[in-house]
Design a protein around this motif. Structure first.
Motif, mmCIF file in Angstrom:
data_model
loop_
_atom_site.group_PDB
_atom_site.id
_atom_site.type_symbol
_atom_site.label_atom_id
_atom_site.label_comp_id
_atom_site.label_asym_id
_atom_site.label_seq_id
_atom_site.Cartn_x
_atom_site.Cartn_y
_atom_site.Cartn_z
ATOM 1 N N MET A 1 0.868 -1.060 0.031
ATOM 2 C CA MET A 1 -0.029 -0.145 -0.126
ATOM 3 C C MET A 1 1.059 1.171 0.050
ATOM 4 O O MET A 1 1.947 1.315 0.803
ATOM 5 C CB MET A 1 -1.062 0.020 0.991
ATOM 6 N N SER A 2 0.526 2.242 -0.784
ATOM 7 C CA SER A 2 1.220 3.552 -1.049
ATOM 8 C C SER A 2 0.857 4.472 0.163
ATOM 9 O O SER A 2 -0.106 4.410 0.670
ATOM 10 C CB SER A 2 1.293 4.076 -2.438
ATOM 11 N N LYS A 3 1.661 5.396 0.380
ATOM 12 C CA LYS A 3 1.515 6.319 1.411
ATOM 13 C C LYS A 3 0.501 7.388 0.781
ATOM 14 O O LYS A 3 0.652 7.769 -0.406
ATOM 15 C CB LYS A 3 2.771 7.086 1.892
ATOM 16 N N PRO A 4 -0.263 7.928 1.513
ATOM 17 C CA PRO A 4 -1.307 8.830 1.161
ATOM 18 C C PRO A 4 -0.654 10.282 0.680
ATOM 19 O O PRO A 4 0.185 10.415 1.315
ATOM 20 C CB PRO A 4 -2.234 9.205 2.302
ATOM 21 N N VAL A 5 -1.082 10.946 -0.143
ATOM 22 C CA VAL A 5 -0.562 12.152 -0.827
ATOM 23 C C VAL A 5 -1.663 12.857 -1.114
ATOM 24 O O VAL A 5 -2.703 12.774 -1.522
ATOM 25 C CB VAL A 5 0.256 12.016 -2.214
ATOM 26 N N ILE A 6 -1.457 14.383 -0.663
ATOM 27 C CA ILE A 6 -2.489 15.180 -0.752
ATOM 28 C C ILE A 6 -2.405 15.727 -2.193
ATOM 29 O O ILE A 6 -1.384 16.324 -2.738
ATOM 30 C CB ILE A 6 -2.285 16.425 0.083
ATOM 31 N N ASP A 7 -3.444 15.469 -2.929
ATOM 32 C CA ASP A 7 -3.658 15.761 -4.524
ATOM 33 C C ASP A 7 -4.234 17.462 -4.414
ATOM 34 O O ASP A 7 -3.457 18.214 -5.535
ATOM 35 C CB ASP A 7 -4.604 15.013 -4.964
ATOM 36 N N LYS A 8 -5.081 17.819 -4.032
ATOM 37 C CA LYS A 8 -5.648 18.924 -3.941
ATOM 38 C C LYS A 8 -6.284 19.573 -2.583
ATOM 39 O O LYS A 8 -6.677 18.691 -1.812
ATOM 40 C CB LYS A 8 -6.992 19.288 -5.012
ATOM 41 N N ILE A 9 -6.348 20.863 -2.112
ATOM 42 C CA ILE A 9 -6.868 21.265 -1.093
ATOM 43 C C ILE A 9 -8.045 22.084 -1.608
ATOM 44 O O ILE A 9 -7.640 22.994 -2.659
ATOM 45 C CB ILE A 9 -5.829 22.142 -0.064
ATOM 46 N N MET A 10 -9.279 22.137 -1.185
ATOM 47 C CA MET A 10 -10.259 22.703 -1.814
ATOM 48 C C MET A 10 -11.185 23.443 -0.770
ATOM 49 O O MET A 10 -11.304 22.837 0.307
ATOM 50 C CB MET A 10 -11.261 21.582 -2.489
ATOM 51 N N VAL A 11 -11.311 24.576 -0.940
ATOM 52 C CA VAL A 11 -12.112 25.482 -0.021
ATOM 53 C C VAL A 11 -13.241 26.322 -0.906
ATOM 54 O O VAL A 11 -12.972 26.562 -1.974
ATOM 55 C CB VAL A 11 -11.235 26.448 0.650
ATOM 56 N N GLY A 12 -14.077 26.701 -0.057
ATOM 57 C CA GLY A 12 -15.309 27.717 -0.483
ATOM 58 C C GLY A 12 -16.215 28.327 0.560
ATOM 59 O O GLY A 12 -16.352 27.671 1.382
ATOM 60 N N LYS A 13 -16.690 29.498 0.303
ATOM 61 C CA LYS A 13 -17.683 29.809 1.314
ATOM 62 C C LYS A 13 -19.078 29.655 0.773
ATOM 63 O O LYS A 13 -19.263 29.323 -0.576
ATOM 64 C CB LYS A 13 -17.597 31.436 1.299
ATOM 65 N N PRO A 14 -19.871 29.490 1.688
ATOM 66 C CA PRO A 14 -21.371 29.077 1.227
ATOM 67 C C PRO A 14 -21.990 29.881 0.276
ATOM 68 O O PRO A 14 -21.594 31.476 0.011
ATOM 69 C CB PRO A 14 -22.202 29.413 2.489
ATOM 70 N N GLN A 15 -22.662 29.436 -0.825
ATOM 71 C CA GLN A 15 -23.311 30.350 -1.839
ATOM 72 C C GLN A 15 -24.760 30.070 -1.904
ATOM 73 O O GLN A 15 -25.262 28.961 -1.674
ATOM 74 C CB GLN A 15 -22.712 29.854 -3.327
ATOM 75 N N THR A 16 -25.571 30.890 -2.330
ATOM 76 C CA THR A 16 -27.272 30.836 -2.441
ATOM 77 C C THR A 16 -27.388 30.807 -3.786
ATOM 78 O O THR A 16 -27.116 31.467 -4.484
ATOM 79 C CB THR A 16 -27.740 32.099 -1.721
#
Length: 96
Positions: A1-16
């Motif tokens: 099993m390979s070690k986990p790698v962070i591919d992306k960091i995703m963020v966002g504020k609430p939208q209506t």
């Protein structure tokens, strides 16, 4: 099993979305924190959230036990093909 790698960091504020004056139940106004965008570089990780991120429903999302959600990036391709909405939206904060 390979070690986990962070591919992306995703963020966002609430939208209506929707229309608060509509009489049609499917067109009513609703607020969500599902829309996320990639960020580059380092970001602050707090006890309850990531810098630049927010939740619309604190009863079910957010807080110290839900500050970071990890999703396997290999599964994301499946969801992109299933719903047009998911092509712009993402419900995870980190993908590995």
């Amino acid at each position: 099993m390979s070690k986990p790698v962070i591919d992306k960091i995703m963020v966002g504020k609430p939208q209506t979305f929707g229309n608060k004056d509509t009489k049609h139940p499917m067109g009513r106004e609703w607020t969500t924190g599902i829309v996320k965008n990639s960020v580059e570089g380092d970001i602050w990780v707090g006890k309850t959230h990531l810098e630049g991120d927010g939740q619309a429903d604190f009863k079910r999302h957010g807080g110290p036990e839900k500050a970071i959600f990890v999703y396997t990036v290999s599964h994301y391709d499946y969801w992109i093909t299933k719903a047009r909405f998911f092509r712009r939206c993402i419900w995870r904060k980190l993908s590995c």
